[in-house]
Design a protein around this motif. Structure first.
Motif, PDB file in Angstrom:
ATOM      1  N   GLY A  55       0.837  -1.190   0.000  1.00  0.00           N
ATOM      2  CA  GLY A  55       0.000   0.000   0.000  1.00  0.00           C
ATOM      3  C   GLY A  55       0.870   1.237   0.000  1.00  0.00           C
ATOM      4  N   GLY A  56       0.257   2.373  -0.134  1.00  0.00           N
ATOM      5  CA  GLY A  56       0.998   3.625  -0.078  1.00  0.00           C
ATOM      6  C   GLY A  56       1.648   3.972  -1.393  1.00  0.00           C
ATOM      7  N   HIS A  57       2.635   4.859  -1.315  1.00  0.00           N
ATOM      8  CA  HIS A  57       3.254   5.417  -2.522  1.00  0.00           C
ATOM      9  C   HIS A  57       4.376   4.559  -3.097  1.00  0.00           C
ATOM     10  CE1 HIS A  57       0.947   9.043  -2.025  1.00  0.00           C
ATOM     11  NE2 HIS A  57       1.346   9.122  -0.768  1.00  0.00           N
ATOM     12  N   SER A  58       4.863   3.590  -2.345  1.00  0.00           N
ATOM     13  CA  SER A  58       6.003   2.809  -2.838  1.00  0.00           C
ATOM     14  C   SER A  58       5.624   1.937  -4.037  1.00  0.00           C
ATOM     15  CB  SER A  58       6.596   1.948  -1.727  1.00  0.00           C
ATOM     16  OG  SER A  58       5.636   1.034  -1.250  1.00  0.00           O
ATOM     17  N   ASP A  59       4.402   1.444  -4.088  1.00  0.00           N
ATOM     18  CA  ASP A  59       3.884   0.676  -5.229  1.00  0.00           C
ATOM     19  C   ASP A  59       4.760  -0.525  -5.576  1.00  0.00           C
ATOM     20  OD1 ASP A  59       1.989   0.090  -7.177  1.00  0.00           O
ATOM     21  OD2 ASP A  59       2.951   1.333  -8.688  1.00  0.00           O
ATOM     22  N   TYR A  60       5.210  -1.247  -4.544  1.00  0.00           N
ATOM     23  CA  TYR A  60       5.972  -2.478  -4.779  1.00  0.00           C
ATOM     24  C   TYR A  60       5.003  -3.641  -4.980  1.00  0.00           C
ATOM     25  CZ  TYR A  60      10.319  -0.269  -3.201  1.00  0.00           C
ATOM     26  OH  TYR A  60      11.409   0.539  -3.069  1.00  0.00           O
ATOM     27  N   ASN A  61       5.410  -4.569  -5.811  1.00  0.00           N
ATOM     28  CA  ASN A  61       4.624  -5.746  -6.105  1.00  0.00           C
ATOM     29  C   ASN A  61       5.554  -6.957  -5.946  1.00  0.00           C
ATOM     30  OD1 ASN A  61       2.855  -7.610  -7.135  1.00  0.00           O
ATOM     31  ND2 ASN A  61       2.407  -6.464  -8.997  1.00  0.00           N
ATOM     32  N   PHE A  62       5.286  -7.814  -4.946  1.00  0.00           N
ATOM     33  CA  PHE A  62       6.126  -8.967  -4.624  1.00  0.00           C
ATOM     34  C   PHE A  62       5.453 -10.247  -5.096  1.00  0.00           C
ATOM     35  CE2 PHE A  62       7.560  -5.780  -1.727  1.00  0.00           C
ATOM     36  CZ  PHE A  62       8.889  -6.076  -1.434  1.00  0.00           C
ATOM     37  N   ASP A  63       6.211 -11.117  -5.756  1.00  0.00           N
ATOM     38  CA  ASP A  63       5.729 -12.439  -6.140  1.00  0.00           C
ATOM     39  C   ASP A  63       6.530 -13.491  -5.386  1.00  0.00           C
ATOM     40  OD1 ASP A  63       3.708 -11.795  -8.050  1.00  0.00           O
ATOM     41  OD2 ASP A  63       5.281 -11.285  -9.479  1.00  0.00           O
ATOM     42  N   PHE A  64       5.811 -14.381  -4.717  1.00  0.00           N
ATOM     43  CA  PHE A  64       6.428 -15.461  -3.958  1.00  0.00           C
ATOM     44  C   PHE A  64       5.897 -16.803  -4.435  1.00  0.00           C
ATOM     45  CE2 PHE A  64       6.344 -11.878  -0.989  1.00  0.00           C
ATOM     46  CZ  PHE A  64       7.623 -11.901  -0.456  1.00  0.00           C
TER      47      PHE A  64
ATOM     48  N   LYS B 230       8.199 -23.670   2.501  1.00  0.00           N
ATOM     49  CA  LYS B 230       9.431 -23.019   2.044  1.00  0.00           C
ATOM     50  C   LYS B 230       8.966 -21.860   1.161  1.00  0.00           C
ATOM     51  CE  LYS B 230      11.972 -24.382  -1.502  1.00  0.00           C
ATOM     52  NZ  LYS B 230      12.777 -25.216  -2.386  1.00  0.00           N
ATOM     53  N   VAL B 231       9.542 -20.678   1.391  1.00  0.00           N
ATOM     54  CA  VAL B 231       9.127 -19.489   0.649  1.00  0.00           C
ATOM     55  C   VAL B 231      10.277 -19.010  -0.224  1.00  0.00           C
ATOM     56  CG1 VAL B 231       8.300 -17.108   0.839  1.00  0.00           C
ATOM     57  CG2 VAL B 231       7.578 -18.813   2.528  1.00  0.00           C
ATOM     58  N   GLU B 232       9.966 -18.774  -1.498  1.00  0.00           N
ATOM     59  CA  GLU B 232      10.947 -18.233  -2.438  1.00  0.00           C
ATOM     60  C   GLU B 232      10.431 -16.906  -2.984  1.00  0.00           C
ATOM     61  OE1 GLU B 232      12.323 -21.171  -5.467  1.00  0.00           O
ATOM     62  OE2 GLU B 232      10.900 -22.466  -4.394  1.00  0.00           O
ATOM     63  N   LEU B 233      11.265 -15.877  -2.931  1.00  0.00           N
ATOM     64  CA  LEU B 233      10.944 -14.606  -3.577  1.00  0.00           C
ATOM     65  C   LEU B 233      11.242 -14.766  -5.057  1.00  0.00           C
ATOM     66  CD1 LEU B 233      10.144 -11.624  -3.478  1.00  0.00           C
ATOM     67  CD2 LEU B 233      12.537 -11.097  -2.949  1.00  0.00           C
ATOM     68  N   VAL B 234      10.227 -14.627  -5.890  1.00  0.00           N
ATOM     69  CA  VAL B 234      10.374 -14.853  -7.318  1.00  0.00           C
ATOM     70  C   VAL B 234      10.699 -13.559  -8.051  1.00  0.00           C
ATOM     71  CG1 VAL B 234       9.187 -15.651  -9.408  1.00  0.00           C
ATOM     72  CG2 VAL B 234       8.812 -16.826  -7.228  1.00  0.00           C
ATOM     73  N   ASP B 235      10.003 -12.467  -7.689  1.00  0.00           N
ATOM     74  CA  ASP B 235      10.176 -11.216  -8.417  1.00  0.00           C
ATOM     75  C   ASP B 235       9.657 -10.059  -7.587  1.00  0.00           C
ATOM     76  OD1 ASP B 235      10.870  -9.624 -10.660  1.00  0.00           O
ATOM     77  OD2 ASP B 235       8.817  -9.671 -11.397  1.00  0.00           O
TER      78      ASP B 235
ATOM     79  N   GLN C  29      14.715  -6.003   0.806  1.00  0.00           N
ATOM     80  CA  GLN C  29      15.017  -7.145   1.675  1.00  0.00           C
ATOM     81  C   GLN C  29      14.221  -7.073   2.972  1.00  0.00           C
ATOM     82  OE1 GLN C  29      17.004 -10.013   1.132  1.00  0.00           O
ATOM     83  NE2 GLN C  29      16.675  -9.238  -0.938  1.00  0.00           N
ATOM     84  N   GLY C  30      14.096  -5.877   3.541  1.00  0.00           N
ATOM     85  CA  GLY C  30      13.326  -5.711   4.774  1.00  0.00           C
ATOM     86  C   GLY C  30      11.853  -6.039   4.570  1.00  0.00           C
ATOM     87  N   LEU C  31      11.283  -5.519   3.489  1.00  0.00           N
ATOM     88  CA  LEU C  31       9.882  -5.817   3.181  1.00  0.00           C
ATOM     89  C   LEU C  31       9.690  -7.309   2.916  1.00  0.00           C
ATOM     90  CD1 LEU C  31       8.990  -2.796   0.872  1.00  0.00           C
ATOM     91  CD2 LEU C  31       7.949  -3.311   3.099  1.00  0.00           C
ATOM     92  N   ALA C  32      10.595  -7.900   2.138  1.00  0.00           N
ATOM     93  CA  ALA C  32      10.494  -9.320   1.809  1.00  0.00           C
ATOM     94  C   ALA C  32      10.556 -10.173   3.079  1.00  0.00           C
ATOM     95  CB  ALA C  32      11.586  -9.735   0.827  1.00  0.00           C
ATOM     96  N   GLU C  33      11.455  -9.838   3.998  1.00  0.00           N
ATOM     97  CA  GLU C  33      11.557 -10.586   5.258  1.00  0.00           C
ATOM     98  C   GLU C  33      10.252 -10.505   6.039  1.00  0.00           C
ATOM     99  OE1 GLU C  33      14.975  -9.381   7.537  1.00  0.00           O
ATOM    100  OE2 GLU C  33      16.334  -9.793   5.852  1.00  0.00           O
ATOM    101  N   ASP C  34       9.645  -9.304   6.088  1.00  0.00           N
ATOM    102  CA  ASP C  34       8.363  -9.151   6.776  1.00  0.00           C
ATOM    103  C   ASP C  34       7.292 -10.019   6.120  1.00  0.00           C
ATOM    104  OD1 ASP C  34       9.295  -7.395   8.683  1.00  0.00           O
ATOM    105  OD2 ASP C  34       8.528  -5.605   7.671  1.00  0.00           O
ATOM    106  N   TYR C  35       7.242  -9.993   4.787  1.00  0.00           N
ATOM    107  CA  TYR C  35       6.234 -10.782   4.085  1.00  0.00           C
ATOM    108  C   TYR C  35       6.461 -12.280   4.266  1.00  0.00           C
ATOM    109  CZ  TYR C  35       4.430  -6.507   2.004  1.00  0.00           C
ATOM    110  OH  TYR C  35       3.887  -5.262   1.816  1.00  0.00           O
ATOM    111  N   VAL C  36       7.709 -12.713   4.270  1.00  0.00           N
ATOM    112  CA  VAL C  36       7.996 -14.130   4.498  1.00  0.00           C
ATOM    113  C   VAL C  36       7.493 -14.540   5.889  1.00  0.00           C
ATOM    114  CG1 VAL C  36       9.861 -15.814   4.859  1.00  0.00           C
ATOM    115  CG2 VAL C  36       9.905 -14.308   2.860  1.00  0.00           C
ATOM    116  N   ARG C  37       7.709 -13.697   6.867  1.00  0.00           N
ATOM    117  CA  ARG C  37       7.214 -13.982   8.218  1.00  0.00           C
ATOM    118  C   ARG C  37       5.677 -14.096   8.204  1.00  0.00           C
ATOM    119  NH1 ARG C  37       8.785  -9.732  10.568  1.00  0.00           N
ATOM    120  NH2 ARG C  37       6.797  -8.738  10.897  1.00  0.00           N
TER     121      ARG C  37
END
Length: 115
Positions: free
Chosen positions: A51-60, A71-76, A92-100
């Protein structure tokens, strides 16, 4: 060599349970989409849009190692539709939070995957 134990539940049903549970684990402004991986009956594909202005889109890719463990893999990662470097501190910080959160979600649906 470890063997992967097959899920006894259809991954479409598991994806539906994740789709209901995962939004509760994320920030209120984040959105997500969970679908069954058509090529792997033990896996799900998870897309999380920040959400917000960063507009990141994570694929796992979330793979069940057994009915209880994932097992979680960050794809893109993309920002505003463009591929970005996944090795920055912010990503990396956002990805770690999402993996958790993904691991928390797996615990939240274990009554379906490990009846």
């Amino acid at each position: 060599m470890a063997t992967t134990e097959q899920l006894t539940v259809d991954n479409g049903k598991v994806a539906q349970a994740w789709e209901e549970q995962l939004p509760r684990m994320l920030n209120e402004s984040d959105t997500c989409k969970v679908i069954a991986d058509e090529g792997d009956p033990n896996a799900l594909r998870v897309n999380i849009q920040t959400g917000g202005h960063s507009d990141y889109n994570f694929d796992f890719k979330v793979s069940y190692v057994d009915p209880r463990e994932i097992k979680v893999e960050l794809v893109d990662v993309e920002q505003a539709g463009l591929h970005v470097d996944e090795n920055t501190d912010i990503i990396q910080g956002l990805a770690e939070d999402y993996v958790r959160h993904l691991h928390e979600c797996a615990q939240g649906v274990k009554n379906i995957t490990n009846p």
